[in-house]
Scaffold this motif. Structure first.
Motif, PDB file in Angstrom:
ATOM      1  N   GLU A  55       0.834  -1.201   0.000  1.00 22.48           N
ATOM      2  CA  GLU A  55       0.000   0.000   0.000  1.00 22.48           C
ATOM      3  C   GLU A  55       0.865   1.247   0.000  1.00 22.48           C
ATOM      4  N   ASN A  56       0.283   2.314  -0.559  1.00 20.47           N
ATOM      5  CA  ASN A  56       0.957   3.603  -0.626  1.00 20.47           C
ATOM      6  C   ASN A  56       0.074   4.661   0.011  1.00 20.47           C
ATOM      7  N   SER A  57       0.695   5.611   0.692  1.00 22.20           N
ATOM      8  CA  SER A  57      -0.067   6.618   1.418  1.00 22.20           C
ATOM      9  C   SER A  57      -0.841   7.557   0.501  1.00 22.20           C
ATOM     10  N   ILE A  58      -0.473   7.610  -0.780  1.00 18.81           N
ATOM     11  CA  ILE A  58      -1.192   8.449  -1.740  1.00 18.81           C
ATOM     12  C   ILE A  58      -2.161   7.619  -2.574  1.00 18.81           C
ATOM     13  N   ALA A  59      -1.670   6.533  -3.143  1.00 15.33           N
ATOM     14  CA  ALA A  59      -2.457   5.756  -4.111  1.00 15.33           C
ATOM     15  C   ALA A  59      -3.306   4.664  -3.483  1.00 15.33           C
ATOM     16  N   GLY A  60      -3.074   4.341  -2.195  1.00 11.99           N
ATOM     17  CA  GLY A  60      -3.882   3.330  -1.527  1.00 11.99           C
ATOM     18  C   GLY A  60      -3.328   1.915  -1.665  1.00 11.99           C
ATOM     19  N   SER A  61      -4.194   0.942  -1.448  1.00 12.72           N
ATOM     20  CA  SER A  61      -3.791  -0.463  -1.412  1.00 12.72           C
ATOM     21  C   SER A  61      -3.581  -1.022  -2.818  1.00 12.72           C
ATOM     22  N   ILE A  62      -2.603  -1.917  -2.925  1.00  7.61           N
ATOM     23  CA  ILE A  62      -2.397  -2.672  -4.170  1.00  7.61           C
ATOM     24  C   ILE A  62      -3.172  -3.973  -3.997  1.00  7.61           C
ATOM     25  N   ILE A  63      -4.449  -3.915  -4.295  1.00  8.23           N
ATOM     26  CA  ILE A  63      -5.381  -4.983  -3.932  1.00  8.23           C
ATOM     27  C   ILE A  63      -4.984  -6.356  -4.482  1.00  8.23           C
ATOM     28  N   PRO A  64      -4.552  -6.478  -5.740  1.00  7.80           N
ATOM     29  CA  PRO A  64      -4.207  -7.822  -6.241  1.00  7.80           C
ATOM     30  C   PRO A  64      -3.108  -8.510  -5.431  1.00  7.80           C
ATOM     31  N   ASN A  65      -2.256  -7.737  -4.767  1.00  5.66           N
ATOM     32  CA  ASN A  65      -1.166  -8.355  -4.005  1.00  5.66           C
ATOM     33  C   ASN A  65      -1.674  -9.071  -2.758  1.00  5.66           C
ATOM     34  N   TYR A  66      -2.764  -8.567  -2.159  1.00  2.00           N
ATOM     35  CA  TYR A  66      -3.368  -9.280  -1.034  1.00  2.00           C
ATOM     36  C   TYR A  66      -3.864 -10.646  -1.499  1.00  2.00           C
ATOM     37  N   ALA A  67      -4.490 -10.678  -2.675  1.00  2.00           N
ATOM     38  CA  ALA A  67      -4.988 -11.949  -3.218  1.00  2.00           C
ATOM     39  C   ALA A  67      -3.848 -12.908  -3.517  1.00  2.00           C
ATOM     40  N   LEU A  68      -2.713 -12.399  -4.012  1.00  2.00           N
ATOM     41  CA  LEU A  68      -1.566 -13.269  -4.297  1.00  2.00           C
ATOM     42  C   LEU A  68      -1.040 -13.913  -3.022  1.00  2.00           C
ATOM     43  N   ILE A  69      -0.906 -13.135  -1.961  1.00  2.00           N
ATOM     44  CA  ILE A  69      -0.407 -13.669  -0.682  1.00  2.00           C
ATOM     45  C   ILE A  69      -1.333 -14.770  -0.179  1.00  2.00           C
ATOM     46  N   ASN A 172       5.082  10.921   1.165  1.00  2.00           N
ATOM     47  CA  ASN A 172       4.731   9.814   0.273  1.00  2.00           C
ATOM     48  C   ASN A 172       5.441   8.551   0.757  1.00  2.00           C
ATOM     49  N   THR A 173       4.687   7.636   1.328  1.00  2.00           N
ATOM     50  CA  THR A 173       5.274   6.440   1.951  1.00  2.00           C
ATOM     51  C   THR A 173       4.621   5.179   1.403  1.00  2.00           C
ATOM     52  N   THR A 174       5.435   4.178   1.134  1.00  2.00           N
ATOM     53  CA  THR A 174       4.918   2.879   0.706  1.00  2.00           C
ATOM     54  C   THR A 174       5.253   1.827   1.751  1.00  2.00           C
ATOM     55  N   ARG A 175       4.265   0.995   2.056  1.00  2.00           N
ATOM     56  CA  ARG A 175       4.470  -0.114   2.980  1.00  2.00           C
ATOM     57  C   ARG A 175       4.790  -1.373   2.180  1.00  2.00           C
ATOM     58  N   PHE A 176       5.902  -1.990   2.520  1.00  2.00           N
ATOM     59  CA  PHE A 176       6.336  -3.241   1.907  1.00  2.00           C
ATOM     60  C   PHE A 176       6.257  -4.347   2.954  1.00  2.00           C
ATOM     61  N   LEU A 219      -7.263  -4.170  20.809  1.00  2.00           N
ATOM     62  CA  LEU A 219      -6.405  -4.204  19.626  1.00  2.00           C
ATOM     63  C   LEU A 219      -6.716  -3.005  18.727  1.00  2.00           C
ATOM     64  N   ASN A 220      -5.691  -2.469  18.105  1.00  2.00           N
ATOM     65  CA  ASN A 220      -5.853  -1.345  17.189  1.00  2.00           C
ATOM     66  C   ASN A 220      -5.875  -1.877  15.762  1.00  2.00           C
ATOM     67  N   MET A 221      -7.015  -1.753  15.101  1.00  2.00           N
ATOM     68  CA  MET A 221      -7.127  -2.226  13.725  1.00  2.00           C
ATOM     69  C   MET A 221      -6.621  -1.124  12.799  1.00  2.00           C
ATOM     70  N   THR A 222      -5.504  -1.372  12.125  1.00  2.00           N
ATOM     71  CA  THR A 222      -4.880  -0.359  11.282  1.00  2.00           C
ATOM     72  C   THR A 222      -5.251  -0.503   9.811  1.00  2.00           C
ATOM     73  N   LYS A 223      -5.910  -1.599   9.457  1.00  2.00           N
ATOM     74  CA  LYS A 223      -6.265  -1.828   8.057  1.00  2.00           C
ATOM     75  C   LYS A 223      -7.427  -2.788   7.964  1.00  2.00           C
ATOM     76  N   ILE A 224      -8.397  -2.458   7.091  1.00  5.74           N
ATOM     77  CA  ILE A 224      -9.437  -3.424   6.722  1.00  5.74           C
ATOM     78  C   ILE A 224      -9.707  -3.256   5.230  1.00  5.74           C
ATOM     79  N   LEU A 225      -9.742  -4.382   4.549  1.00  5.74           N
ATOM     80  CA  LEU A 225      -9.904  -4.390   3.096  1.00  5.74           C
ATOM     81  C   LEU A 225     -10.794  -5.564   2.738  1.00  5.74           C
ATOM     82  N   SER A 226     -11.719  -5.347   1.819  1.00 11.57           N
ATOM     83  CA  SER A 226     -12.585  -6.448   1.374  1.00 11.57           C
ATOM     84  C   SER A 226     -12.320  -6.781  -0.078  1.00 11.57           C
ATOM     85  N   LEU A 227     -12.310  -8.082  -0.381  1.00  9.26           N
ATOM     86  CA  LEU A 227     -12.154  -8.573  -1.743  1.00  9.26           C
ATOM     87  C   LEU A 227     -13.315  -9.510  -2.061  1.00  9.26           C
TER      88      LEU A 227
END
Length: 275
Positions: A55-69, A172-176, A219-227
């Motif tokens: 995910e990137n702080s500007i462009a958001g989540s790279i959704i297909p990569n969650y599916a690959l993992i 501009n930050t990207t999470r790897f 717990l602190n939920m820092t991310k939620i994404l639906s596919l």
């Protein structure tokens, strides 16, 4: 024995920067021109680990990569947040007035849109990787063509930076994430973040109940994404990141999620690198 790491892109890419910063020992790189190739390198044990942007702080989540993992049952064993600096570069001695076309990864082009709006004569062309474009400009002596890439790429491929920090939002930050084929156990007192996946029965309030339960345990939920679940129309998988101080509370949440959800899965338990 050197650690071999699969990265998306080539030397000079942002994935390469993360490899150099995250791993203290010398590493060998497997350059992959797609995320799927990266994943297959890890799954087949051609590499010991892989680095993937999520995910990137500007462009958001790279959704297909969650599916690959999820699809390839990979394990997240760590993460790294990289400050992204986009620079416009080309062959030495050129000015911006001589640049007629800029080639780069679609994400880089998107993040620099405001800069190029001020230079309408420049044509923007998508390419497969930021550093690959920089390397090609040097190798083929492409005059009038610019690349958006890192300072590392400019140094590696002997290009001149024509304009610095051209990204629209300077923060501009990207999470790897760091991926392995097999689960890596780390001491419970060092673990404070987890990536989870689950599905829910299609009943009113089910998601709200899950989120309330997670909050009730502190717990602190820092991310939620639906596919979407392809085989079941209008049904979704949920990907959640949680940060915690107490492993005991996190362990209790896992037990509750097993009861409250379907197909509960731990994608990774690791150390939160965002301070």
């Amino acid at each position: 024995m050197e650690t071999k790491i699969a990265i998306q892109g080539i030397k000079g890419s942002f994935h390469h920067q993360v490899a150099a910063l995250y791993f203290s020992e010398k590493v060998e790189l497997a350059e992959c021109m797609s995320f799927e190739t990266l994943v297959k390198n890890v799954v087949s044990s051609k590499t010991t680990q892989g680095i993937m942007a999520l995910e990137n702080s500007i462009a958001g989540s790279i959704i297909p990569n969650y599916a690959l993992i999820d699809t390839y049952n990979l394990n997240i064993v760590g993460e790294y947040y990289l400050d992204i600096h986009h620079h416009l570069m080309g062959l030495k001695g050129q000015s911006i007035s001589e640049i007629t076309e800029v080639q780069s990864h679609p994400m880089a082009l998107l993040q620099c849109a405001d800069f190029f709006a001020k230079h309408p004569p420049i044509r923007l062309v998508e390419s497969i990787d930021t550093a690959e474009t920089a390397k090609r400009i040097q190798a083929q002596n492409l005059k009038g063509i610019g690349a958006i890439a890192s300072r590392t790429a400019a140094i590696l491929y002997d290009l001149e930076i024509i304009a610095k920090d051209i990204h629209t939002v300077k923060n501009n930050t990207t999470r790897f994430v760091i991926l392995k084929k097999d689960r890596e156990e780390i001491p419970k007192d060092e673990m404070n973040k987890a990536s989870l996946k689950f599905e829910l029965e299609d009943q009113p309030g089910n998601l709200a109940k899950v989120l309330t339960m997670i909050s009730d345990y502190g717990l602190n939920m820092t991310k939620i994404l639906s596919l979407p679940i392809i085989t079941t129309p209008f049904q979704y998988s949920f990907f959640v990141d949680v940060v915690f101080e107490s492993y005991h509370e996190y362990h209790e949440v896992k037990k509750q999620l097993v009861q409250m959800t379907r197909h509960f899965k731990v994608l990774g338990e690791y150390k939160n690198r965002k301070l």
